[in-house]
Scaffold this active site. Structure first.
Site, PDB file in Angstrom:
ATOM      1  CG  ASN A 280      10.607  -6.280 -15.729  1.00 43.90           C
ATOM      2  OD1 ASN A 280      11.772  -6.478 -15.402  1.00 43.90           O
ATOM      3  ND2 ASN A 280      10.108  -5.072 -15.956  1.00 43.90           N
ATOM      4  N   GLY A 281       8.686 -10.070 -14.395  1.00 40.02           N
ATOM      5  CA  GLY A 281       7.587 -11.027 -14.249  1.00 40.02           C
ATOM      6  C   GLY A 281       8.080 -12.271 -13.528  1.00 40.02           C
TER       7      GLY A 281
ATOM      8  CD1 TRP B 242      12.208  -4.647  -5.137  1.00 41.72           C
ATOM      9  CD2 TRP B 242      10.817  -6.344  -5.540  1.00 41.72           C
ATOM     10  NE1 TRP B 242      11.390  -4.794  -4.046  1.00 41.72           N
ATOM     11  CE2 TRP B 242      10.526  -5.821  -4.259  1.00 41.72           C
ATOM     12  CE3 TRP B 242      10.064  -7.421  -5.999  1.00 41.72           C
ATOM     13  CZ2 TRP B 242       9.536  -6.324  -3.454  1.00 41.72           C
ATOM     14  CZ3 TRP B 242       9.068  -7.928  -5.186  1.00 41.72           C
ATOM     15  CH2 TRP B 242       8.809  -7.382  -3.924  1.00 41.72           C
TER      16      TRP B 242
ATOM     17  CE  LYS C  31       4.522   5.402  -7.580  1.00 36.74           C
ATOM     18  NZ  LYS C  31       3.862   5.854  -6.356  1.00 36.74           N
TER      19      LYS C  31
ATOM     20  CB  CYS D 195      12.230  -6.087 -12.548  1.00 35.40           C
ATOM     21  SG  CYS D 195      12.401  -7.390 -11.332  1.00 35.40           S
TER      22      CYS D 195
ATOM     23  NE  ARG E  10       9.305  -0.231 -12.725  1.00 39.76           N
ATOM     24  CZ  ARG E  10       8.145  -0.422 -13.317  1.00 39.76           C
ATOM     25  NH1 ARG E  10       7.542   0.580 -13.903  1.00 39.76           N
ATOM     26  NH2 ARG E  10       7.594  -1.604 -13.348  1.00 39.76           N
TER      27      ARG E  10
ATOM     28  CE  LYS F  21       1.783   6.740   1.624  1.00 39.33           C
ATOM     29  NZ  LYS F  21       0.669   6.297   0.917  1.00 39.33           N
TER      30      LYS F  21
ATOM     31  CD  GLU G 122       4.146   3.556   1.762  1.00 32.63           C
ATOM     32  OE1 GLU G 122       4.368   2.662   0.948  1.00 32.63           O
ATOM     33  OE2 GLU G 122       3.236   4.386   1.614  1.00 32.63           O
TER      34      GLU G 122
ATOM     35  CD  GLU H  68      -2.704   6.368   2.050  1.00 29.75           C
ATOM     36  OE1 GLU H  68      -2.953   5.153   2.038  1.00 29.75           O
ATOM     37  OE2 GLU H  68      -1.782   6.863   1.380  1.00 29.75           O
TER      38      GLU H  68
ATOM     39  CG  HIS I   9     -13.808  -4.466  20.073  1.00 30.14           C
ATOM     40  ND1 HIS I   9     -14.763  -5.040  20.880  1.00 30.14           N
ATOM     41  CD2 HIS I   9     -14.354  -3.332  19.587  1.00 30.14           C
ATOM     42  CE1 HIS I   9     -15.864  -4.288  20.857  1.00 30.14           C
ATOM     43  NE2 HIS I   9     -15.623  -3.238  20.083  1.00 30.14           N
TER      44      HIS I   9
HETATM   45  C1  F6R Z   1       1.642   2.890  -0.782  1.00 31.26           C
HETATM   46  C2  F6R Z   1       1.606   2.481  -2.171  1.00 31.26           C
HETATM   47  C3  F6R Z   1       1.039   1.142  -2.499  1.00 31.26           C
HETATM   48  C4  F6R Z   1       0.189   1.227  -3.784  1.00 31.26           C
HETATM   49  C5  F6R Z   1      -0.266  -0.174  -4.206  1.00 31.26           C
HETATM   50  C6  F6R Z   1      -1.182  -0.127  -5.401  1.00 31.26           C
HETATM   51  O1  F6R Z   1       2.156   4.182  -0.645  1.00 31.26           O
HETATM   52  O2  F6R Z   1       2.044   3.183  -3.033  1.00 31.26           O
HETATM   53  O3  F6R Z   1       0.294   0.635  -1.447  1.00 31.26           O
HETATM   54  O4  F6R Z   1      -0.907   2.053  -3.539  1.00 31.26           O
HETATM   55  O5  F6R Z   1       0.863  -0.949  -4.508  1.00 31.26           O
HETATM   56  O6  F6R Z   1      -0.574   0.475  -6.482  1.00 31.26           O
HETATM   57  P1  F6R Z   1      -1.413   1.036  -7.695  1.00 31.26           P
HETATM   58  O7  F6R Z   1      -2.213   2.187  -7.207  1.00 31.26           O
HETATM   59  O8  F6R Z   1      -0.390   1.450  -8.717  1.00 31.26           O
HETATM   60  O9  F6R Z   1      -2.280  -0.095  -8.158  1.00 31.26           O
END
Ligand code: F6R
Length: 613
Positions: A105-106, A79, A608, A2, A27, A490, A493, A486, A509
């Site tokens: 928020n929260g 959100w 985000k 949010c 976000r 990517k 997501e 990673e 395995h």
């Molecule tokens: C994936 C992504 C998330 C963040 C995770 C941690 O592309 O962006 O997996 O890496 O939510 O976020 P931070 O780095 O802000 O703690």
């Protein structure tokens, strides 16, 4: 997650709030709303979906909104956590008298008890949210002073909040409070702004005040009064932010993600800038605030992080052990907190977070501090909660990362970890000559990335070929194993393709049972130690009819015999290799998602910065 924006001043408040919300879109959210005080009345508009839907609703009710001056206003992107994304659940929420509007928020952990209690006292609830209790609580506690009422309400709350409240009795006033969810005040000329994230207000002012937990603030266009929950005035520094607003815009790229992928040579150069001591053949990381004796005394490094930052941490684990000879382990931050971790006084706990606001990583920082560890952070967002609570660490200087899928933060985090391994290694087993080699490798990273970016057309062609897949495996070994994780993260997501990252040896395995011609495997087969074994794993995949795409080192003449398609990576050492390789995987995921018509910058269900546990 949010987002909150608030404004008090003489600028058109509705358009300022809408602009702030649009800047928070990255976000992730599913509904939005705003409330403003105009000529003694509280006006509220909400809508489900994007901020442009809210703007359309505003224009319908209020054709001249661009000219609407208003006084104070608050706005929110939601959100969904408690209750579906509907107009009723969107913020702002009102109390029953219609005098108070709040955005929050929260998560209020005790909202069910509070709600029951308030209902017994005659309050009617219009939403399923936990947040609405705040509007009723503040209204109940109000005896003419909005700040007192907000503080009294805070005392009844369990959980986390960053909230803002306005009241018809105080037309140019906003009161905000924070515990666990970030809030920043923007100091303007005869205008004041508030936001959950500086991106929302950086276009209006560069002077900001970050609130701490249990701070409340009353703001008007020319006054900022900050107090703690016991009503005692507290002083908080005004910081100057160096964010260029252009850096938070797309600059001609189709998506923020693509722009951020292409920014990586500069972003990594910024992470490195001023941090190499070529004469002493080491790194200078003054933000860590550790003497040579202190770095030498560290006996173990525990890295706590989530998501992409955790994958970067896993590359760091290899660096600390292989280069510096320090035992290192990576902990999923959410698990760290609840597992009663063993932290000796010579353990360095390193929290890695792009945003510096991730709830689980922050909780890990607090747990590590309680246990007496040395705690440092690798963050991108300056002044973030994790940066402030650790008080020492490395800023990435990567510039704002807006695309929900993290890209430049990863490559900069890995670069920062390599710098750290060099520094810690020089005090241990890395000699001058090895120090010089590492410095040369670090300096070459921006150019390695540039070379991969120059091949984006080829990567796009390969990606399009596989855009119809519904399952994917990514495999790697050594520090290419976290790179495989990673790459899979990517892809899943942003394209919604089911993608799994595995250690190449682990495939047999269990997961190998899933391989068949519709399940491509992307093997990280660069020419670094472990390549022969990866070749064997590729054969296992081909024997099950899986198409194989490989990342391979330029000039490798053998690889094409074993694979269907190749993503070429410039020759470099095993330490540098994860960085250009992951850049190729970012582009691969991006072009697949684009081919599938996905909403790349704001993938469904994602946010985000994840400020809830
Ligand atoms: C994936 C992504 C998330 C963040 C995770 C941690 O592309 O962006 O997996 O890496 O939510 O976020 P931070 O780095 O802000 O703690």
């Amino acid at each position: 997650m949010c987002g909150i924006v608030g404004y008090t001043g003489k600028r058109g408040s509705v358009s300022t709030l809408l602009d702030g919300l649009a800047r928070l879109e990255y976000r992730g959210y599913d509904s939005a709303g705003l409330a403003i005080l105009e000529t003694g009345q509280l006006k509220i508009v909400k809508s489900v979906g994007k901020v442009k839907n809210l703007e359309a609703s505003v224009a319908e009710i209020w054709p001249d909104f661009e000219n609407c001056i208003g006084t104070a206003g608050i706005a929110h992107t939601r959100w969904a956590t408690h209750g579906a994304p509907t107009e009723a659940n969107a913020h702002p929420h009102l109390d029953n008298s219609g005098k108070f509007a709040i955005v929050h928020n929260g998560i209020i952990d005790n909202y069910l008890d509070l709600r029951k209690h308030l209902q017994e006292q005659g309050c009617t609830f219009k939403s399923e949210t936990d947040s609405e209790v705040l509007a009723h609580l503040i209204s109940q506690c109000h005896e003419g002073d909005l700040m007192h009422a907000a503080a009294a309400a805070c005392k009844k709350l369990k959980g986390t909040y960053g909230f803002a409240v306005i009241c018809v009795d105080d037309p140019d006033t906003i009161v905000v409070a924070r515990r666990g969810s970030p809030l920043v005040i923007g100091v303007g000329n005869n205008e004041t702004l508030i936001a959950s994230d500086i991106a929302a207000i950086a276009a209006y002012t560069k002077r900001v005040i970050f609130l701490n937990d249990d701070d409340l603030a009353l703001i008007t266009p020319d006054k900022i009064d900050i107090r703690n929950i016991e009503n005692v005035p507290v002083s908080r520094e005004t910081a100057k932010i160096d964010w260029d607003i252009a850096a938070a815009e797309k600059n001609g790229y189709e998506h923020f993600m693509l722009k951020e992928i292409f920014e990586q040579p500069d972003a990594v150069a910024n992470t490195i800038r001023g941090r190499l001591d070529e004469a002493a053949r080491t790194a200078i990381l003054s933000g860590l605030d550790m003497t040579a004796a202190e770095t030498a005394s560290v006996s173990r490094i525990v890295i706590a992080a989530c998501g992409t930052s955790m994958n970067a941490g896993m590359v760091g684990e290899y660096y600390f052990e292989d280069i510096a000879g320090i035992p290192a382990e990576v902990e999923q931050a959410a698990e760290f907190r609840y597992r009663n971790p063993i932290i000796e006084d010579r353990t360095l706990v390193l929290a890695i977070s792009q945003s510096g606001e991730t709830a689980d990583t922050l909780a890990a920082v607090r747990e590590a501090k309680n246990k007496g560890g040395i705690v440092a952070a690798i963050n991108n967002v300056v002044g973030s909660t994790i940066a402030r609570e650790t008080g020492r660490g490395i800023y990435l200087h990567a510039g704002p990362e807006i695309g929900v899928a993290s890209t430049k933060a990863f490559t900069c985090q890995v670069t920062a970890l390599l710098l750290m391994a060099l520094l810690f290694g020089r005090g241990r087993r890395v000699n001058r000559c090895e120090g010089k080699n590492l410095i040369d490798e670090i300096k070459s990273i921006p150019e390695l990335i540039r070379k991969v970016l120059a091949r984006s057309g080829e990567i796009e062609r390969v990606a399009k070929k596989y855009a119809g897949a519904e399952d994917f495996f990514f495999i790697g070994r050594g520090c290419m194993y976290p790179s495989a994780l990673e790459g899979a993260l990517k892809l899943k997501e942003i394209s919604y393709i089911h993608a799994e990252g595995y250690h190449a040896a682990e495939l047999k395995h269990g997961p190998i049972a899933l391989l068949e011609e519709r399940v491509p495997v992307l093997a990280l087969a660069n020419d670094i130690p472990g390549r022969d074994k990866i070749f064997a794993n590729i054969q296992e995949c081909r024997a099950r009819k899986s198409p194989v795409i490989a990342t391979a080192t330029e000039g490798d003449t053998q690889i094409s015999e074993f694979t269907d398609d190749i993503l070429w990576i410039p020759r470099c050492s095993r330490f540098a290799a994860p960085i250009p390789t992951v850049v190729a995987l970012q582009l691969f995921a991006y072009y697949i998602a684009k081919e599938r018509g996905c909403e790349i910058d704001q993938p469904r269900n994602l946010a985000k910065s994840v400020t809830v546990e």
